[in-house]
Design an enzyme around this catalytic site. Structure first.
Site, PDB file in Angstrom:
ATOM      1  CD1 TRP A  99       9.378 -23.056  11.336  1.00 59.31           C
ATOM      2  CD2 TRP A  99      11.318 -23.349  12.424  1.00 59.31           C
ATOM      3  NE1 TRP A  99      10.347 -22.332  10.690  1.00 59.31           N
ATOM      4  CE2 TRP A  99      11.544 -22.492  11.328  1.00 59.31           C
ATOM      5  CE3 TRP A  99      12.386 -23.668  13.251  1.00 59.31           C
ATOM      6  CZ2 TRP A  99      12.806 -21.949  11.037  1.00 59.31           C
ATOM      7  CZ3 TRP A  99      13.647 -23.133  12.964  1.00 59.31           C
ATOM      8  CH2 TRP A  99      13.836 -22.286  11.871  1.00 59.31           C
ATOM      9  CG  ASP A 165       7.151 -21.497  17.549  1.00 59.67           C
ATOM     10  OD1 ASP A 165       7.103 -20.261  17.384  1.00 59.67           O
ATOM     11  OD2 ASP A 165       7.962 -22.230  16.941  1.00 59.67           O
ATOM     12  CE  LYS A 189      10.727 -16.420  10.971  1.00 65.27           C
ATOM     13  NZ  LYS A 189      10.489 -17.591  11.804  1.00 65.27           N
TER      14      LYS A 189
HETATM   15  C1  LIG Z   1      11.440 -18.790  12.293  1.00 64.73           C
HETATM   16  C2  LIG Z   1      10.784 -19.739  13.200  1.00 64.73           C
HETATM   17  C3  LIG Z   1      11.451 -20.352  14.276  1.00 64.73           C
HETATM   18  C4  LIG Z   1      12.930 -20.158  14.518  1.00 64.73           C
HETATM   19  O1  LIG Z   1      13.179 -18.970  15.102  1.00 64.73           O
HETATM   20  P1  LIG Z   1      14.661 -18.551  15.554  1.00 64.73           P
HETATM   21  O2  LIG Z   1      14.392 -17.267  16.244  1.00 64.73           O
HETATM   22  O3  LIG Z   1      15.477 -18.421  14.298  1.00 64.73           O
HETATM   23  O4  LIG Z   1      15.200 -19.609  16.441  1.00 64.73           O
HETATM   24  C5  LIG Z   1      10.740 -21.173  15.111  1.00 64.73           C
HETATM   25  N1  LIG Z   1       9.435 -21.414  14.915  1.00 64.73           N
HETATM   26  C6  LIG Z   1       8.756 -20.872  13.884  1.00 64.73           C
HETATM   27  C7  LIG Z   1       7.306 -21.173  13.712  1.00 64.73           C
HETATM   28  C8  LIG Z   1       9.407 -20.017  12.998  1.00 64.73           C
HETATM   29  O5  LIG Z   1       8.726 -19.465  11.985  1.00 64.73           O
END
Ligand SMILES: *Cc1c(COP(=O)(O)O)cnc(C)c1O
Length: 355
Positions: A99, A165, A189
């Site tokens: 990511w 993030d 998540k």
């Molecule tokens: C799942 C995830 C993403 C992507 O998220 P989306 O909402 O599908 O764009 C980005 N960063 C991390 C750390 C993730 O676990």
């Protein structure tokens, strides 16, 4: 059969949050209208989004000067929005996984990226702070590597905004929000169904880039309209609010940290003890949220058999990401301790049969 939901995302949510959402979809608080068909400008929804913003502020003790936004586009859109709004020339990215790599790809559209990384993603770079150029516009970290299972549970001090993030470990532990310029993530998540993205942004870091920013990609648009510039994801925001209430009733983020730690410790101990399995990540960097393990060398050929065995017992989502293989048990906030105990039981049972 009772299911044990170890999905990595979208993932398990508190049953009470799902029940409340199901009720509200039929009839929102006795209004005679479905949550799915009320106006996002109605007083009912206005109360919902405001309560969600306030509760997030309370639970994370977010200081003055920050805004809580609920947007669309996923964490992936933030990969572009962050540099669009913050980067003049240069930014530093801690590259701790797939990511982070995707975030770096987007940032490179806007300027120079200092890509700080290890040879692989099974451990976190040590002493990486020293590699951050002092003239960078911001530094970006990904606190939890959802795919390889490492986690950076530390707040950092820099003389520039820290952007994080936190998609996959948000609200699983306290964080000192005052040390961040932006915290963002996809809510699917740990908080809500897919569709809503949370962004916590400190207002004084904005407005410092020279470029023009398209309206919808400008954080100030959403701040000025309090996340109601256009139609936000109404139903996921409602579930998010219910999840926040559940977090509050269960000890807040400190309570979530205690739960996460207890469950993760139990499972990691079994992975270490069990003859069939081994962990894949450096011990000091192990994630509490995504617990990755593989078969030990001499039992490699049993991988599919264990997976089928687990599936037959009601376990869902324990296959490792296709880029890593093996197994991944996602231990998000709502995962009950009983599911971890049940997983440990079948690991023991399989060991008795095979080792
Ligand atoms: C799942 C995830 C993403 C992507 O998220 P989306 O909402 O599908 O764009 C980005 N960063 C991390 C750390 C993730 O676990």
């Amino acid at each position: 059969m009772k299911k044990h939901n170890f999905n990595a995302g979208p993932s398990i949510l508190p049953q009470q949050a799902l029940d409340k959402t199901a009720e509200a979809i039929k009839d929102l608080d006795g209004t005679g209208l479905s949550l799915a068909s009320v106006s996002h400008r109605s007083k009912e929804f206005d109360a919902i989004i405001k309560e969600a913003q306030q509760l997030m502020k309370d639970l994370l003790e977010i200081p003055e000067g920050y805004h809580v936004l609920f947007l669309g586009g996923g964490a992936s859109l933030q990969f572009a929005m962050v540099p669009y709004n913050l980067m003049n020339k240069k930014a530093a990215y801690l590259n701790t996984g797939n990511w982070a790599k995707k975030a770096i790809k987007e940032a490179k559209f806007f300027g120079e990226v200092k890509d700080i990384k290890n040879d692989d993603y099974y451990s976190l770079p040590k002493g990486w702070e020293k590699e951050v150029p002092s003239d960078a516009d911001y530094v970006h970290i990904t606190t939890n590597n959802t795919i390889f299972g490492t986690e950076l549970r530390q707040d950092f001090d820099f003389n520039m905004p820290v952007v994080a993030d936190m998609s996959s470990d948000f609200m699983s532990r306290p964080v000192d929000v005052s040390k961040y310029g932006i915290i963002y993530g996809g809510a699917q998540k740990n908080l809500a169904p897919a569709g809503v993205t949370f962004v916590i942004v400190r207002e004084d870091i904005l407005g410092k880039v020279d470029r023009k920013i398209p309206t919808l990609l400008d954080y100030n648009t959403h701040i000025e309209k309090d996340s109601l510039f256009h139609t936000p994801p109404v139903v996921p925001i409602y579930t998010l609010l219910q999840t926040l209430k559940w977090i509050k009733e269960n000890g807040g983020v400190k309570g979530m940290e205690k739960r996460a730690k207890e469950k993760a410790d139990m499972l990691y101990s079994e992975i270490e003890r069990n003859k069939l399995f081994k962990g894949t990540v450096a011990k000091e960097d192990r994630s509490r949220m995504n617990i990755c393990f593989v078969m030990n060398e001499e039992y490699q050929d049993l991988e599919k058999e264990f997976f089928d065995f687990a599936t037959s017992k009601g376990f869902v989502g324990i296959k490792g990401h296709r880029s890593v293989g093996g197994f991944r048990a996602s231990n998000y906030n709502a995962l009950p301790k009983e599911s971890v105990e049940a997983l440990i039981d079948i690991m023991k049972e399989f060991e008795k049969q095979k080792a």
